[in-house]
Write a protein that holds these residues in place. Sequence first.
Motif, short mmCIF file in Angstrom:
data_model
loop_
_atom_site.label_atom_id
_atom_site.label_comp_id
_atom_site.label_asym_id
_atom_site.label_seq_id
_atom_site.Cartn_x
_atom_site.Cartn_y
_atom_site.Cartn_z
N ILE A 178 -10.03 -6.80 14.94
CA ILE A 178 -8.59 -7.04 14.74
C ILE A 178 -8.25 -7.73 13.44
N THR A 179 -7.27 -7.14 12.73
CA THR A 179 -7.03 -7.86 11.46
C THR A 179 -5.51 -7.93 11.38
N SER A 180 -5.00 -9.03 10.80
CA SER A 180 -3.44 -9.23 10.59
C SER A 180 -3.56 -9.03 9.11
N ALA A 181 -2.30 -8.52 8.45
CA ALA A 181 -2.33 -8.62 7.07
C ALA A 181 -2.27 -9.97 6.49
N LEU A 182 -3.06 -9.86 5.24
CA LEU A 182 -3.29 -11.11 4.49
C LEU A 182 -2.12 -11.65 3.86
N VAL A 232 -9.63 -11.56 12.37
CA VAL A 232 -9.74 -11.97 10.88
C VAL A 232 -8.68 -12.01 10.27
N CYS A 233 -8.19 -13.05 9.42
CA CYS A 233 -7.21 -12.98 8.56
C CYS A 233 -7.56 -13.89 7.39
N GLY A 234 -6.67 -14.15 6.47
CA GLY A 234 -7.03 -15.19 5.42
C GLY A 234 -5.79 -14.88 4.31
N SER A 235 -5.80 -15.76 3.54
CA SER A 235 -4.85 -15.85 2.45
C SER A 235 -5.23 -15.00 1.30
N ASP A 236 -3.99 -14.06 0.74
CA ASP A 236 -4.55 -13.07 -0.28
C ASP A 236 -4.02 -14.08 -1.50
N GLU A 237 -4.97 -14.20 -2.37
CA GLU A 237 -4.77 -15.53 -3.39
C GLU A 237 -5.02 -14.75 -4.77
#
Length: 718
Positions: free
Chosen positions: A9-13, A49-54
């Motif tokens: 499962i993912t959430s938009a970065l 999973v997710c994370g910062s789009d940098e």
Amino acid sequence: MNQPKRYLITSALPYANGQKHIGHLAGAYIPADIYVRYLRAQKRDVVFVCGSDEHGTAIPIQAMKEGTTPREIIDKYHVIMKQNFDDLGISFDIYDRTSNAIHHETTQEFFTYLNDRGELEVKETEQYYDEQAQTFLADRYIKGTCPNCGFESAFGDQCERCGTALSPDELINPVSTLSGNTPIKKLTKHWYLPLNRHEDWLRNWILNEHQKDWKANVLGQCKSWIDAGLQPRAVTRDLDWGVKVPLPDAEGKVLYVWFDAPIGYISATKQWALNTGNDWKPYWQDKDTKLVHFIGKDNIVFHCLIFPVMLHLHNYIVPDNVPANEFMNLEGDKMSTSRNWKLDMQDYIDDFLKKENGGPQMADALRYYLTTILPENKDSEFTWKGFQDAVNGELVAVFANFFNRTFVLMHKLTNGKVPRFHNNIIDEKDKELIAEIESAKPRIEKLLEEYKFRDALFDVIDLARKGNKYMQEKEPWIKAKQVNAEGAILPEVQEQIDNCLHVCLQLCANMAIFINPFLPHTAKKMCQMMKVVDKMLEWENAGKTKLLSVGYSLRAPELLFRKIEDAEVQFQVEKLKKGLAQSKMEQEQNKQPVSQPSSIATTERIPEDKPEIQYDDFAKLDLRIGTITHAEKVEKADKLLKLQVNMGSQIRTIVSGIAQHFKPEDLVDKQVIVVANLAPRKMRGIESQGMILTAEQADGKLILVNPNALAENGSEVR
């Protein structure tokens, strides 16, 4: 369909260039967290999973605004966002970041794999170049005069005054934001993903395989893009911030953020696997894995068309579903960071999550309200009054009230212990509530599996509502007044009280299980009061009516939620207004005078802005799609045409003053947007039942305002 072996499962970065507001929270994070917590309660193998789009131009631009470096920007906002999500109960298995080495390596490998197999195209195009800075200019590094409204500080991708989408070539008198000089055009080479090669595969995969299980808004947007014809999309760009293109002849180029960001899901999974000692590959390469992306509607094209093509070409699994949400407005207006009309997660945390203000339970209060107004099928609206009503009128008055009443009466009438159930005196009301408890599980489960989180939460609250009704009908506090000479409750009456409170306590245990995916802090507090371990929250226990053992002592009642006071609502509304006023003042101070650009003829008419309206004013309009089936001139009226418009359920006659701009025969079969609730008006003896929308161009000619994609007649326009 068989149950998948595992779930990813993912959430938009989220972009690490600033604070994120509750619209983001409702769009991609709370729905995903509800689903993941439900899957975990089912004991399914799931990784979230997710994370910062940098990367991308937004980061260095924000750095320029704050007078710092891109690295300091991403380090600052990554920490803030990660903590915000944690404070509001978003339970990622990993919250990673795309600046990490493992992400750069994964993205470069992905590019190399596609490039080596001939899946990318190379093209040379002319782009703007700053000779002084010695760099090609991304669209946000170019400013100029907007060709639409004359604003002199429009960016190369959009005018922030009139909102028109632009390309750098459309700007009048473009200048580089790096040096202030006029840029030149210079040839540059880039790599492209030819999406047009994959239209047939996309059409079959989306419009055939997922026609029945994907949301209508997602299918509609995908179909519109495919029907319009997909074009090659640049994978690389000239920029010094991002993942470097791993080729010797690509110096000064990075991979486009749209290509790099979704690969962040893969690199985050790899990092999770390293952290936990697991293998990441089955989650992306095993066909028995169910991949679900939770996003907002502005990300549909990337997650449903572009990223799936990349995954397909790399022999990875493609998403099973992309339950994208619409947008959430705030107090009658669109949320806007630039206008300071927003409610940041951090602001809510600062105002409500301190211990003296309610602590973690107030995180659940926000989760509750946002879930009840999730923009699952259309845009929704957050209001502080709505928040107060939801918390006070539903969480406090229904859910928490039932739980608290049950515990208070248990301590008062059954010595603080779970009473036994006397089968010999069971009545119809007992049977009805027990049946409701048992039937709730499959119903709520189905809704969660179908991503209908608002409906599922309503069912949970409705179960508490039925518990309140049952208790009110049983009236154990009234029955307790039937005592003997010594003041003890009569034995036969005590048995009735026992049965009532036994059923109510079993319902309380079930309420904790059902509410857990939505309000995790609340479920945990309920378990503490019932003196049971969190293991009881496993889904297999839902619907059972023997969860709390007879004779088991339970803790004294504590309030699950506090009420939201009128003063708090007023404070938050005033805070919003002050923020908007401050933003307007700053914009006025920074506004540059706008002169008429020389390349726009003085005969062109630029309409003045009309007075500002509120959302409620716009909401009064009923705009519908219709198709013109017949058109003819009105006798003795040079400007009028009589139109027959198919509105789906009816044919309407509309008289329109467009005869000098359109031939009647050219209008037949054209789709138009109709103001359907305009009061009827007689024109030349003909009753006109609506108005079609047109747009007046600079030269005074009219064009029809019609939908980009074919829509069903009668469809509502929002």
